[in-house]
Enzyme design. Structure first.
Site, PDB file in Angstrom:
ATOM      1  N   ASP A  37      -8.371 -12.197 -22.967  1.00 14.11           N
ATOM      2  CA  ASP A  37      -9.704 -12.682 -23.305  1.00 14.11           C
ATOM      3  C   ASP A  37      -9.525 -13.882 -24.228  1.00 14.11           C
ATOM      4  O   ASP A  37      -8.505 -14.009 -24.926  1.00 14.11           O
ATOM      5  CB  ASP A  37     -10.522 -11.594 -24.015  1.00 14.11           C
ATOM      6  CG  ASP A  37     -12.015 -11.872 -23.982  1.00 14.11           C
ATOM      7  OD1 ASP A  37     -12.729 -11.156 -23.255  1.00 14.11           O
ATOM      8  OD2 ASP A  37     -12.472 -12.801 -24.679  1.00 14.11           O
ATOM      9  N   TYR A 156     -24.291 -21.288 -13.078  1.00 12.47           N
ATOM     10  CA  TYR A 156     -23.782 -19.915 -13.030  1.00 12.47           C
ATOM     11  C   TYR A 156     -23.946 -19.343 -11.627  1.00 12.47           C
ATOM     12  O   TYR A 156     -23.008 -18.764 -11.059  1.00 12.47           O
ATOM     13  CB  TYR A 156     -24.532 -19.064 -14.045  1.00 12.47           C
ATOM     14  CG  TYR A 156     -24.118 -17.618 -14.082  1.00 12.47           C
ATOM     15  CD1 TYR A 156     -23.004 -17.213 -14.805  1.00 12.47           C
ATOM     16  CD2 TYR A 156     -24.852 -16.642 -13.412  1.00 12.47           C
ATOM     17  CE1 TYR A 156     -22.621 -15.874 -14.852  1.00 12.47           C
ATOM     18  CE2 TYR A 156     -24.487 -15.314 -13.452  1.00 12.47           C
ATOM     19  CZ  TYR A 156     -23.370 -14.926 -14.169  1.00 12.47           C
ATOM     20  OH  TYR A 156     -22.985 -13.607 -14.207  1.00 12.47           O
TER      21      TYR A 156
END
Length: 267
Positions: A37, A156
């Site tokens: 991450d 997106y």
């Protein structure tokens, strides 16, 4: 026997939300993990896995940078002896502009993380699996926003539509290898990305409206998406390939309609 006993898995976006829930679920089912991450919270996830008796290596990475993705694959091979599962889950909401006022550079950044990132995972994890010669499973996080308009901003939505097609293209290009590629398409789910929406609903005491457009009339929890990712990653999904599975409470099962109450009919 766990569903992933003896398997080695990579998960990106594992600092929170679906990625963290999947790390805990995969580890509980026997997988050894390399989790990544951009946030240092990935180390918290790794500690949670270890506290539960699992094995996990945490890496702070950018899922849209090729060297970082390649490093995760190399770490899995070097530390655990191979790679069986890759879950390309990391994503950003990105540019919020409309069709006439978006920033091309912001669009490019959204595509870099949300679409090129999963493609890099297919490239490097897929190659590792093919070289091993024992098959494998790659899972990509798309979105209901990639299926129909209305579930996210333009950049997106376009990036997630690309992820859906990437799963299909990759499944075809990996023909004969035994490596399966599938995508999950979450509906509204409580994650780090959607935290502002949930926080706002709680502040206004309108949480009952979250997810009201789907037949289950609620939002999802990350664990519900992790369960589907686990299925696709496991041998239980051995004949599922090149698919995009909506996990959305039924949101995409219909075009927008005026609902009728149960028992009522129109003439």
């Amino acid at each position: 026997m766990g569903a992933l006993d003896g398997k080695v898995a990579i998960i990106t976006g594992a600092g929170s939300g679906i990625g963290r829930a999947s790390a805990l679920r995969f580890a509980a089912e026997g997988a050894k993990l390399v989790i990544g991450d951009k946030s240092a919270a990935v180390h918290e996830t790794a500690q949670m896995v270890k506290d539960a008796g699992g094995e996990a290596i945490a890496m702070e990475i950018d899922a849209g940078v090729e060297a970082d993705v390649a490093a995760m694959v190399a770490t899995a091979k070097e530390s655990f002896g191979g790679l069986d599962v890759a879950f390309a889950n990391a994503g950003i909401i990105g540019d919020m502009g409309g069709i006439f006022d978006f920033d091309p550079a912001a669009w490019a950044e959204t595509l870099r993380v949300n679409l090129i990132g999963p493609a890099l995972m297919v490239k490097h994890a897929g190659k590792a699996m093919v070289d091993q010669g024992r098959g494998g499973a790659i899972v990509l996080t798309a979105s209901v926003a990639g299926i129909n308009s209305g579930a996210g901003p333009g950049a997106y939505s376009a990036s997630k539509a690309g992820v859906i097609n990437l799963a299909k293209v990759a499944a075809q290009q990996l023909t004969g290898s035994g490596v399966r590629v599938n995508a999950i398409c979450p509906g509204l789910t409580e994650t780090g990305m959607t935290k502002p929406t949930f926080d706002y609903a709680r502040a206004k005491e309108v949480t009952h409206k979250l997810g009201q457009l789907n037949p289950l009339k609620r939002a999802a929890q990350p664990e519900e998406l992790a369960n589907v990712a686990l299925f696709l990653a496991s041998d239980q999904a051995s004949y599922v390939n090149g698919q995009a599975i909506a996990v959305d409470g039924g949101l995409t099962s219909s075009h927008p309609v005026t609902r009728q109450l149960l028992g009522q009919t129109s003439h």
